[in-house]
Design a protein around this motif. Sequence first.
Motif, short mmCIF file in Angstrom:
data_model
loop_
_atom_site.label_atom_id
_atom_site.label_comp_id
_atom_site.label_asym_id
_atom_site.label_seq_id
_atom_site.Cartn_x
_atom_site.Cartn_y
_atom_site.Cartn_z
N MET A 160 0.64 7.75 -6.31
CA MET A 160 -0.69 8.39 -6.69
C MET A 160 -0.56 9.99 -6.60
O MET A 160 0.48 10.39 -5.82
N ALA A 161 -1.15 10.76 -7.42
CA ALA A 161 -1.29 11.98 -7.34
C ALA A 161 -1.77 12.49 -5.90
O ALA A 161 -2.44 11.73 -5.14
N ASP A 162 -1.41 13.73 -5.83
CA ASP A 162 -1.28 14.24 -4.27
C ASP A 162 -2.83 14.00 -3.65
O ASP A 162 -3.30 13.65 -2.58
N GLY A 163 -3.94 14.72 -4.67
CA GLY A 163 -5.17 14.43 -4.19
C GLY A 163 -5.84 13.09 -4.10
O GLY A 163 -6.84 12.75 -3.41
N ASN A 164 -5.08 12.00 -4.32
CA ASN A 164 -5.55 10.51 -4.39
C ASN A 164 -4.74 9.99 -3.11
O ASN A 164 -5.10 8.54 -2.83
N LYS A 165 -3.69 10.58 -2.71
CA LYS A 165 -2.88 9.61 -1.66
C LYS A 165 -3.50 9.03 -0.48
O LYS A 165 -3.65 8.10 0.16
N ALA A 166 -4.38 10.30 0.24
CA ALA A 166 -4.82 9.89 1.51
C ALA A 166 -5.97 8.86 1.30
O ALA A 166 -6.03 7.87 2.15
N LYS A 167 -6.79 9.08 0.40
CA LYS A 167 -8.04 8.10 0.26
C LYS A 167 -7.49 6.49 -0.18
O LYS A 167 -7.78 5.62 0.10
N THR A 168 -6.45 6.77 -1.02
CA THR A 168 -5.76 5.35 -1.27
C THR A 168 -5.02 4.78 -0.15
O THR A 168 -5.16 3.52 -0.21
N ARG A 209 0.85 -1.16 0.18
CA ARG A 209 -0.06 0.01 0.05
C ARG A 209 0.88 1.30 0.09
O ARG A 209 0.63 2.19 -0.64
N ALA A 210 1.96 1.17 0.71
CA ALA A 210 3.03 2.45 0.77
C ALA A 210 3.42 2.80 -0.61
O ALA A 210 3.52 3.74 -0.97
N ARG A 211 3.85 1.64 -1.37
CA ARG A 211 4.64 1.64 -2.40
C ARG A 211 3.72 2.07 -3.51
O ARG A 211 4.13 3.11 -4.22
N LEU A 212 2.21 1.97 -3.34
CA LEU A 212 1.31 2.31 -4.39
C LEU A 212 1.10 4.05 -4.26
O LEU A 212 0.86 4.89 -4.96
N MET A 228 -9.65 5.74 -10.02
CA MET A 228 -8.75 6.98 -10.11
C MET A 228 -7.71 6.61 -11.42
O MET A 228 -7.38 5.38 -11.59
N THR A 229 -7.61 7.81 -11.93
CA THR A 229 -6.52 7.65 -13.18
C THR A 229 -5.24 8.37 -12.73
O THR A 229 -4.20 8.94 -13.76
N HIS A 262 2.68 -5.52 -18.89
CA HIS A 262 1.23 -5.08 -18.31
C HIS A 262 1.24 -3.40 -18.43
O HIS A 262 2.60 -2.77 -18.07
N SER A 263 0.08 -2.98 -18.66
CA SER A 263 0.17 -1.35 -18.55
C SER A 263 -1.13 -1.21 -17.61
O SER A 263 -2.28 -1.49 -17.80
N VAL A 264 -0.85 -0.26 -16.41
CA VAL A 264 -1.91 0.09 -15.58
C VAL A 264 -3.03 0.95 -16.37
O VAL A 264 -2.69 1.77 -17.12
N LEU A 265 -4.18 0.52 -16.20
CA LEU A 265 -5.44 1.22 -16.35
C LEU A 265 -6.04 2.38 -15.56
O LEU A 265 -6.44 3.15 -15.86
N ALA A 266 -6.42 1.78 -14.22
CA ALA A 266 -6.93 2.46 -13.22
C ALA A 266 -6.39 1.73 -11.96
O ALA A 266 -6.24 0.49 -11.72
N VAL A 267 -6.88 2.59 -10.91
CA VAL A 267 -6.69 2.36 -9.68
C VAL A 267 -7.92 2.61 -8.70
O VAL A 267 -8.53 3.51 -9.06
N VAL A 268 -8.34 1.40 -7.90
CA VAL A 268 -9.93 1.58 -7.61
C VAL A 268 -9.84 1.12 -6.19
O VAL A 268 -9.45 -0.04 -5.58
N ASN A 269 -10.37 2.16 -5.42
CA ASN A 269 -10.53 1.86 -3.96
C ASN A 269 -11.93 1.27 -3.81
O ASN A 269 -12.85 1.61 -4.47
N ILE A 270 -12.02 0.44 -3.01
CA ILE A 270 -13.39 -0.45 -2.71
C ILE A 270 -13.62 -0.58 -1.35
O ILE A 270 -12.91 -0.70 -0.38
N GLY A 271 -14.82 -0.24 -1.30
CA GLY A 271 -15.47 -0.70 0.40
C GLY A 271 -16.78 -0.03 0.57
O GLY A 271 -17.48 0.45 -0.65
#
Length: 201
Positions: free
Chosen positions: A74-82, A67-70, A151-152, A169-178
């Motif tokens: 992430m863009a700054d606005g996506n770090k906390a929620k990820t 999780r820390a590596r990911l 998120m992209t 492999h090519s990343v397409l999206a990162v998805v938070n789930i819950g």
Amino acid sequence: MTTNETLVLDTAAQDLLFREARTANTFTDEPVTDEQIQAIYDLVKYAPTAFNQQPLRVVLVRSAESRARLVEQMADGNKAKTGTAPLVAILAADNEFHEELPTQLPHFPQAKDMFFSEREVREGSALFNGALQVGYFILGVRAAGLAAGPMTGFDAAGINKEFFGDGEHSVLAVVNIGKPGDDAWFPRSPRLAYDEVVTTV
């Protein structure tokens, strides 16, 4: 007859998948299990793609170290929620998806040879059909009664290096789930009306 009534899917399911579904930005602490993700995948794997190709690959990020590596990518606005979502999935396209195709595709016997020989064609097809599968995956998350936060905003090259070291492999999206948490939703943006989108020729 209303628009809702012209659809086979009942109104509650329409709302769950589309009208009331939103991109979540906060989540509760309730965990998301492997069994839930398997149920989601076992549903959405039947959704259509070209030649029935299935380039989507899913990496479930569960360990604190991963999780820390990911989060670093992430863009700054996506770090906390990820960093705080119950589960994060990295959705990527496998550019060598053709290796999983049947030897003969009944209606398109030339398709596998085309994908074998034309890397540019194969990568373009992986990108397009993988993106379709991302959309299906998000609907599957909603069908499971969960919220998705796709998120992209990330360093794609960094994620590919960190999580897909084979270069295929090519990343397409990162998805938070819950389950959605407090103040999970931004105000809904307007949608184009039917007459602004659909023409008849």
